[in-house]
Design a protein around this motif. Structure first.
Motif, PDB file in Angstrom:
ATOM      1  N   GLN A  86       0.811  -1.215   0.000  1.00 46.89           N
ATOM      2  CA  GLN A  86       0.000   0.000   0.000  1.00 46.89           C
ATOM      3  C   GLN A  86       0.852   1.276   0.000  1.00 46.89           C
ATOM      4  OE1 GLN A  86      -2.510  -1.744   3.490  1.00 46.89           O
ATOM      5  NE2 GLN A  86      -3.809  -0.213   2.544  1.00 46.89           N
ATOM      6  N   ILE A  87       2.094   1.181   0.521  1.00 49.59           N
ATOM      7  CA  ILE A  87       2.956   2.351   0.638  1.00 49.59           C
ATOM      8  C   ILE A  87       4.203   2.145  -0.220  1.00 49.59           C
ATOM      9  CG2 ILE A  87       4.224   3.866   2.217  1.00 49.59           C
ATOM     10  CD1 ILE A  87       1.220   3.833   2.713  1.00 49.59           C
ATOM     11  N   SER A  88       4.428   3.059  -1.152  1.00 50.02           N
ATOM     12  CA  SER A  88       5.582   2.935  -2.047  1.00 50.02           C
ATOM     13  C   SER A  88       6.865   3.253  -1.302  1.00 50.02           C
ATOM     14  CB  SER A  88       5.422   3.886  -3.233  1.00 50.02           C
ATOM     15  OG  SER A  88       5.493   5.242  -2.779  1.00 50.02           O
ATOM     16  N   GLN A  89       7.993   2.902  -1.925  1.00 55.27           N
ATOM     17  CA  GLN A  89       9.289   3.199  -1.325  1.00 55.27           C
ATOM     18  C   GLN A  89       9.509   4.703  -1.216  1.00 55.27           C
ATOM     19  OE1 GLN A  89      12.426   1.148  -3.410  1.00 55.27           O
ATOM     20  NE2 GLN A  89      11.890  -0.844  -2.517  1.00 55.27           N
ATOM     21  N   GLU A  90       9.045   5.456  -2.219  1.00 55.28           N
ATOM     22  CA  GLU A  90       9.207   6.901  -2.178  1.00 55.28           C
ATOM     23  C   GLU A  90       8.422   7.506  -1.015  1.00 55.28           C
ATOM     24  OE1 GLU A  90       8.387   5.124  -4.767  1.00 55.28           O
ATOM     25  OE2 GLU A  90      10.152   5.313  -6.098  1.00 55.28           O
ATOM     26  N   GLU A  91       7.198   7.043  -0.844  1.00 51.62           N
ATOM     27  CA  GLU A  91       6.372   7.550   0.251  1.00 51.62           C
ATOM     28  C   GLU A  91       6.946   7.120   1.603  1.00 51.62           C
ATOM     29  OE1 GLU A  91       3.083   9.429   2.227  1.00 51.62           O
ATOM     30  OE2 GLU A  91       4.272   9.709   0.408  1.00 51.62           O
ATOM     31  N   SER A  92       7.490   5.922   1.649  1.00 55.12           N
ATOM     32  CA  SER A  92       8.125   5.443   2.881  1.00 55.12           C
ATOM     33  C   SER A  92       9.288   6.344   3.280  1.00 55.12           C
ATOM     34  CB  SER A  92       8.619   4.006   2.675  1.00 55.12           C
ATOM     35  OG  SER A  92       9.404   3.585   3.761  1.00 55.12           O
ATOM     36  N   ALA A  93      10.128   6.689   2.304  1.00 58.05           N
ATOM     37  CA  ALA A  93      11.276   7.559   2.594  1.00 58.05           C
ATOM     38  C   ALA A  93      10.823   8.946   3.022  1.00 58.05           C
ATOM     39  CB  ALA A  93      12.186   7.645   1.364  1.00 58.05           C
ATOM     40  N   ARG A  94       9.751   9.442   2.369  1.00 64.17           N
ATOM     41  CA  ARG A  94       9.263  10.775   2.726  1.00 64.17           C
ATOM     42  C   ARG A  94       8.720  10.797   4.152  1.00 64.17           C
ATOM     43  NH1 ARG A  94       5.035  13.781   3.467  1.00 64.17           N
ATOM     44  NH2 ARG A  94       3.589  12.006   3.313  1.00 64.17           N
ATOM     45  N   LEU A  95       7.950   9.780   4.507  1.00 66.69           N
ATOM     46  CA  LEU A  95       7.398   9.715   5.858  1.00 66.69           C
ATOM     47  C   LEU A  95       8.500   9.604   6.912  1.00 66.69           C
ATOM     48  CD1 LEU A  95       4.274   7.373   5.494  1.00 66.69           C
ATOM     49  CD2 LEU A  95       4.291   9.799   6.096  1.00 66.69           C
ATOM     50  N   ALA A  96       9.499   8.782   6.633  1.00 68.04           N
ATOM     51  CA  ALA A  96      10.597   8.617   7.595  1.00 68.04           C
ATOM     52  C   ALA A  96      11.290   9.946   7.852  1.00 68.04           C
ATOM     53  CB  ALA A  96      11.585   7.579   7.088  1.00 68.04           C
ATOM     54  N   SER A  97      11.597  10.675   6.790  1.00 69.91           N
ATOM     55  CA  SER A  97      12.258  11.977   6.955  1.00 69.91           C
ATOM     56  C   SER A  97      11.372  12.953   7.712  1.00 69.91           C
ATOM     57  CB  SER A  97      12.628  12.554   5.589  1.00 69.91           C
ATOM     58  OG  SER A  97      13.554  11.735   4.914  1.00 69.91           O
ATOM     59  N   ALA A  98      10.076  12.938   7.400  1.00 69.01           N
ATOM     60  CA  ALA A  98       9.156  13.887   8.035  1.00 69.01           C
ATOM     61  C   ALA A  98       8.961  13.600   9.518  1.00 69.01           C
ATOM     62  CB  ALA A  98       7.804  13.848   7.323  1.00 69.01           C
ATOM     63  N   ILE A  99       9.216  12.350   9.938  1.00 65.77           N
ATOM     64  CA  ILE A  99       9.050  11.992  11.357  1.00 65.77           C
ATOM     65  C   ILE A  99      10.378  12.071  12.107  1.00 65.77           C
ATOM     66  CG2 ILE A  99       8.366  10.162  12.954  1.00 65.77           C
ATOM     67  CD1 ILE A  99       6.052  11.360  11.444  1.00 65.77           C
ATOM     68  N   TRP A 100      11.437  11.478  11.535  1.00 67.37           N
ATOM     69  CA  TRP A 100      12.702  11.365  12.294  1.00 67.37           C
ATOM     70  C   TRP A 100      13.375  12.723  12.487  1.00 67.37           C
ATOM     71  CZ3 TRP A 100      10.637   7.375  13.573  1.00 67.37           C
ATOM     72  CH2 TRP A 100      10.583   6.172  12.900  1.00 67.37           C
ATOM     73  N   TYR A 101      13.402  13.555  11.453  1.00 70.31           N
ATOM     74  CA  TYR A 101      14.166  14.808  11.569  1.00 70.31           C
ATOM     75  C   TYR A 101      13.618  15.750  12.646  1.00 70.31           C
ATOM     76  CZ  TYR A 101      17.330  13.795   7.748  1.00 70.31           C
ATOM     77  OH  TYR A 101      18.318  13.235   6.974  1.00 70.31           O
ATOM     78  N   PRO A 102      12.330  15.950  12.781  1.00 64.66           N
ATOM     79  CA  PRO A 102      11.851  16.805  13.879  1.00 64.66           C
ATOM     80  C   PRO A 102      12.191  16.235  15.264  1.00 64.66           C
ATOM     81  CG  PRO A 102      10.153  16.574  12.203  1.00 64.66           C
ATOM     82  CD  PRO A 102      11.232  15.599  11.846  1.00 64.66           C
ATOM     83  N   ILE A 103      12.228  14.908  15.385  1.00 62.23           N
ATOM     84  CA  ILE A 103      12.595  14.314  16.677  1.00 62.23           C
ATOM     85  C   ILE A 103      14.053  14.613  16.993  1.00 62.23           C
ATOM     86  CG2 ILE A 103      12.830  12.162  17.963  1.00 62.23           C
ATOM     87  CD1 ILE A 103      10.497  11.043  16.349  1.00 62.23           C
ATOM     88  N   TRP A 104      14.907  14.445  15.991  1.00 61.39           N
ATOM     89  CA  TRP A 104      16.330  14.775  16.214  1.00 61.39           C
ATOM     90  C   TRP A 104      16.493  16.256  16.536  1.00 61.39           C
ATOM     91  CZ3 TRP A 104      17.277  11.647  11.201  1.00 61.39           C
ATOM     92  CH2 TRP A 104      17.487  10.299  11.512  1.00 61.39           C
ATOM     93  N   ASP A 105      15.751  17.098  15.815  1.00 59.16           N
ATOM     94  CA  ASP A 105      15.851  18.543  16.056  1.00 59.16           C
ATOM     95  C   ASP A 105      15.407  18.919  17.463  1.00 59.16           C
ATOM     96  OD1 ASP A 105      16.769  18.900  13.497  1.00 59.16           O
ATOM     97  OD2 ASP A 105      14.824  19.486  12.664  1.00 59.16           O
ATOM     98  N   SER A 106      14.550  18.111  18.072  1.00 59.88           N
ATOM     99  CA  SER A 106      14.063  18.415  19.418  1.00 59.88           C
ATOM    100  C   SER A 106      15.102  18.096  20.489  1.00 59.88           C
ATOM    101  CB  SER A 106      12.785  17.614  19.697  1.00 59.88           C
ATOM    102  OG  SER A 106      13.091  16.243  19.937  1.00 59.88           O
ATOM    103  N   GLY A 107      16.208  17.460  20.091  1.00 60.43           N
ATOM    104  CA  GLY A 107      17.235  17.084  21.068  1.00 60.43           C
ATOM    105  C   GLY A 107      16.943  15.780  21.771  1.00 60.43           C
ATOM    106  N   THR A 108      15.958  15.041  21.298  1.00 57.71           N
ATOM    107  CA  THR A 108      15.579  13.768  21.915  1.00 57.71           C
ATOM    108  C   THR A 108      16.329  12.628  21.239  1.00 57.71           C
ATOM    109  OG1 THR A 108      13.378  14.632  22.391  1.00 57.71           O
ATOM    110  CG2 THR A 108      13.649  12.241  22.436  1.00 57.71           C
TER     111      THR A 108
END
Length: 784
Positions: A86-108
């Motif tokens: 149901q989820i393409s590789q492109e969409e998977s990569a986009r979602l990962a970036s959209a979730i992981w980067y804000p968490i890293w930016d928060s210092g967590t």
């Protein structure tokens, strides 16, 4: 909520919830998990991720967030779970970036993975730790049905494969024993990784999830609450994700969790950790028994099948790899014989036997029972047996005074273990000396009892512990004479190492004090020698070395010779080489300036002699000390003599000769120092100032040692070690126009113990007014 505010919001939330109610920890952690869940759902929405069931995309949590037991600084363990159909590789990569980067930016801190349901199952099948982590898989946002189905598959596989993976589970449980310290016995425990910590609780619950072994849920839940409360408080105090409860934070964490002192808090943590360790031990044994080959615990066929057991003397039984007792036996040695068998073979005591021991009367031992107990103390597996007995409260019932030192932490940096565990370790170390002493039973029992005096508010644990140990020895079946010897050994268990490393071995008073301490008895001397090393090695590596062993052996040898009426052999260690002194003296008289000579290296340990000479006068000793400090030479001891108006001082410093600066470097530095010794600005050391004291253990103690010498006044300076300490002490002696006959320096962890033999300008012991002034001045210098 802006991403950069997450870390501070988590700390604020925990502090707002507070720690006043000890039972509120679970609800506080639920609130912390809800806070982070809401923040992550906001990220999920801003990422444009699908939110409905059947969408094939979900954000799931494992670890402490998955269990909803999150601490204010805990890392986030997240899985981006995606259905590849149901989820393409492109969409998977986009979602990962959209979730992981804000968490890293928060210092967590973040541990993350992107997986499909099939990949989760595959990873769990091949990696035991990953399988245990995935048992806590919980949806945070997105397709809840996808997460639930994946979790169901992982759990089903876990139970299906559990029998085959019991060996791996056992290895995982015992791996912590091999590679981590014991939380209960550590002076700076890791609440997560140490044995008995939070990771062991996770393994216990994973075993229960396998349906192979259960545990006492109330005990484990209570221990989990205590350990997690401490973790939460530690992370709130430090503002970090760390789980190591260091000394610097223990007072604050104890106060935040509602305990009067750090020692009180440690006792509670130790009790919880011991309960966890015991429950893990029971769960592992139950899992192993569950997968044992059919009939392994029985013999015979059909109706003739009966339990396979071995009967041993005194009513001891061995069945299914456990030691138990025959309830019908009335043998007075039965219970202690079972303990002895477990201590010598490594077989565990059965749960039913431990319950029986806990309920049995604990009166004074008969001589025959005492002998069996001593045999148990000599057993290779005594420490394991002790833990089993102690977690059930049995050992404290057997040994008077044990309850007062049980789980009590030690505030000395030298010690690795709590007081009770240190004594157990001392017993294990004493086992090496059993063939060398005439009364091995007294050595083992004294090792077991030597720190009974380490109770709250004790001023001198050796002196105050002696009558306690004597009474305990009587209770354990020793007669009055033997108990008195135990009392003497406990009172003097620090005397030998203290005299050997802190006093002038050439002074007859040092030997006299040792002979008085052992009551002139050669047998007591030999036990004291063995106990000294066992105690020090059990404490930790900072408390013993071949250098100290050599000094202890030399003084022990002198005492042994004195008691046997023979003449002591000539000293070779810590005695200046007269030929070297004469050479330095001649060179100083010839040149009129400082001279330095390195004698031949005599010892295998990296300890070197340096003989330094200079025209005598006020401040020479202090000038030499400053030069050694500036050259980063760690002084172990010194002998100070004046020969024909020339100061010829021999220093023992750490390091092999190849590590020392060239003698010309030291000589040039000393000439420069002596030339400006009258200028206060020239005496300032180029070293950073010591940090201010943080705890009472940093407070210096200056003690007068009356009777230690007939020719000099002996003063001991016990203070937090720093590079400039000896130089500062030497400067005080110079200002008061005193002479140093000899100096003995010892470092134990963060403490330095300097013993100084002082005289006035005429070589006489100091009068009382001078003693008062120099003690006060040394206190000020040591506290600087």
């Amino acid at each position: 909520m802006p991403s950069e505010a997450l870390s501070s919001r988590r700390i604020t939330q925990v502090l707002h919830e507070g720690f006043a109610d000890d039972a509120a920890g679970p609800s506080r952690r639920l609130a912390q998990s809800d806070l982070v869940d809401d923040w992550l759902r906001g990220l999920w929405e801003r990422a444009g991720a699908p939110a409905s069931d059947g969408s094939g995309a979900a954000l799931a949590a494992i670890g402490s967030l998955g269990r909803r037991s999150l601490g204010p600084g805990s890392d986030l363990d997240l899985v981006l779970l995606l259905d590849p159909e149901q989820i393409s590789q492109e969409e998977s990569a986009r979602l990962a970036s959209a979730i992981w980067y804000p968490i890293w930016d928060s210092g967590t801190s973040l541990d993350h993975a992107v997986r499909s349901p099939d990949e989760c199952v595959s990873v769990a099948a091949g990696d035991l730790r990953a399988a245990i982590a995935l048992l806590d898989l919980r949806v945070v946002a997105g397709d809840a049905q996808l997460v639930a189905e994946t979790s169901k598959r992982v759990r089903a596989q876990w139970r299906r494969e559990a029998r085959r993976r019991v060996g791996e589970l056992v290895d995982l449980a015992t791996d912590r024993t091999r590679h981590h310290g014991s939380l209960a016995h550590s002076t700076e425990p890791n609440l997560k990784s140490d044995r008995g910590g939070l990771r062991d609780i996770t393994v216990i619950r994973a075993l229960a999830e396998s349906w192979l072994a259960d545990h006492d849920h109330a005990v484990v839940d209570d221990a989990s609450r205590i350990l997690r409360n401490a973790r939460d408080a530690l992370q709130a105090v430090t503002g970090s994700s760390g789980t190591r409860l260091g000394r610097a934070d223990q007072d604050a964490v104890a106060a935040l969790t509602g305990h009067a002192t750090a020692d009180d808090h440690h006792a509670v943590l130790a009790e919880a950790a011991r309960a966890v360790t015991w429950e893990l031990h029971r769960a592992v044994r139950a899992a192993e028994a569950a997968v044992a080959p059919s009939g392994a615990a029985t013999r015979g066929q059909g109706t003739d099948r009966r339990p396979a057991l071995t009967r041993l003397p005194h009513g001891v039984l061995v069945q299914a790899g456990e030691v138990s007792v025959d309830p019908a036996s009335r043998d007075l040695l039965r219970d202690l014989a079972a303990v002895r068998h477990a201590a010598t073979t490594g077989l565990p005591l059965a749960d039913a036997t431990l319950v029986r021991l806990a309920e049995a009367p604990a009166g004074p031992l008969l001589p025959a029972q005492r002998d069996v107990l001593v045999d148990a103390l000599a057993g290779e597996y005594f420490a394991d047996v002790y833990e089993a007995l102690d977690v059930k409260g049995i050992f404290a019932r057997w040994v008077p005074g044990w309850a007062e030192i049980r789980n009590r932490p030690q505030r000395s940096a030298v010690h690795r273990f709590t007081v009770d565990r240190h004594q157990v370790e001392a017993v294990l170390e004493a086992q090496r000396f059993l063939p060398r002493v005439g009364r091995p039973d007294l050595l083992l029992v004294t090792a077991l009892l030597h720190d009974l005096g380490k109770r709250p508010d004790t001023r001198d644990h050796a002196v105050e512990g002696a009558p306690l140990a004597e009474a305990a020895a009587r209770h354990l079946g020793f007669d009055k004479a033997d108990a008195r010897t135990v009392g003497i050994l406990v009172r003097e268990h620090l005397t030998l190492v203290s005299l050997a490393t802190g006093r002038d071995l050439a002074d007859p008073a040092t030997l006299r004090d040792l002979l008085k301490a052992v009551d002139g008895d050669p047998e007591t001397l030999e036990i004291l020698r063995a106990l000294t090393e066992a105690d020090a090695v059990a404490a930790g590596p900072a408390a013993w070395s071949t250098w100290r062993a050599d000094l202890v052996d030399h003084l022990s040898g002198m005492a042994r010779d004195a008691l046997s009426g023979t003449i002591s052999a000539p000293r070779t260690l810590l005695t200046p080489q007269r030929s070297v002194q004469d050479s330095v003296l001649a060179a100083v008289r010839r040149s009129g300036s400082a001279q330095v000579l390195y004698p031949a290296h005599l010892d295998t340990e990296p300890i070197s002699q340096i003989c330094v000479g200079a025209p005598d006068g006020d401040g020479v000793f202090a000038a030499m000390a400053r030069v050694l400090v500036r050259l980063r030479l760690d002084v172990h001891s010194a002998v100070v003599v004046t020969m024909e108006d020339v100061a010829v001082n021999t220093w023992w410093v750490a390091g092999a000769p190849s590590d020392l600066p060239h003698p010309s470097v030291l000589r040039t530095a000393l000439d420069r120092e002596l030339a400006h010794r009258d200028r206060p600005d020239a005496r300032v050391l180029e070293l950073p100032p010591a940090p201010p004291p943080r705890t009472t253990e940093d407070t210096p103690v200056v003690t007068l040692l009356p009777g230690a010498s007939r020719e000099a006044t002996v003063v001991q300076v016990n203070a937090r070690n720093r590079p400039s300490l000896l130089a500062d002490v030497a400067e005080v002696i110079t200002v008061h126009r005193l002479q140093v006959r000899s100096a003995h320096v010892m470092t134990l962890g963060r403490r330095a113990v300097d013993v100084l033999y002082l005289t006035d300008q005429h070589g006489r012991a100091l009068n009382p007014p001078t003693v008062g002034r120099i003690v006060a001045a040394l206190m000020d210098a040591a506290a600087t």
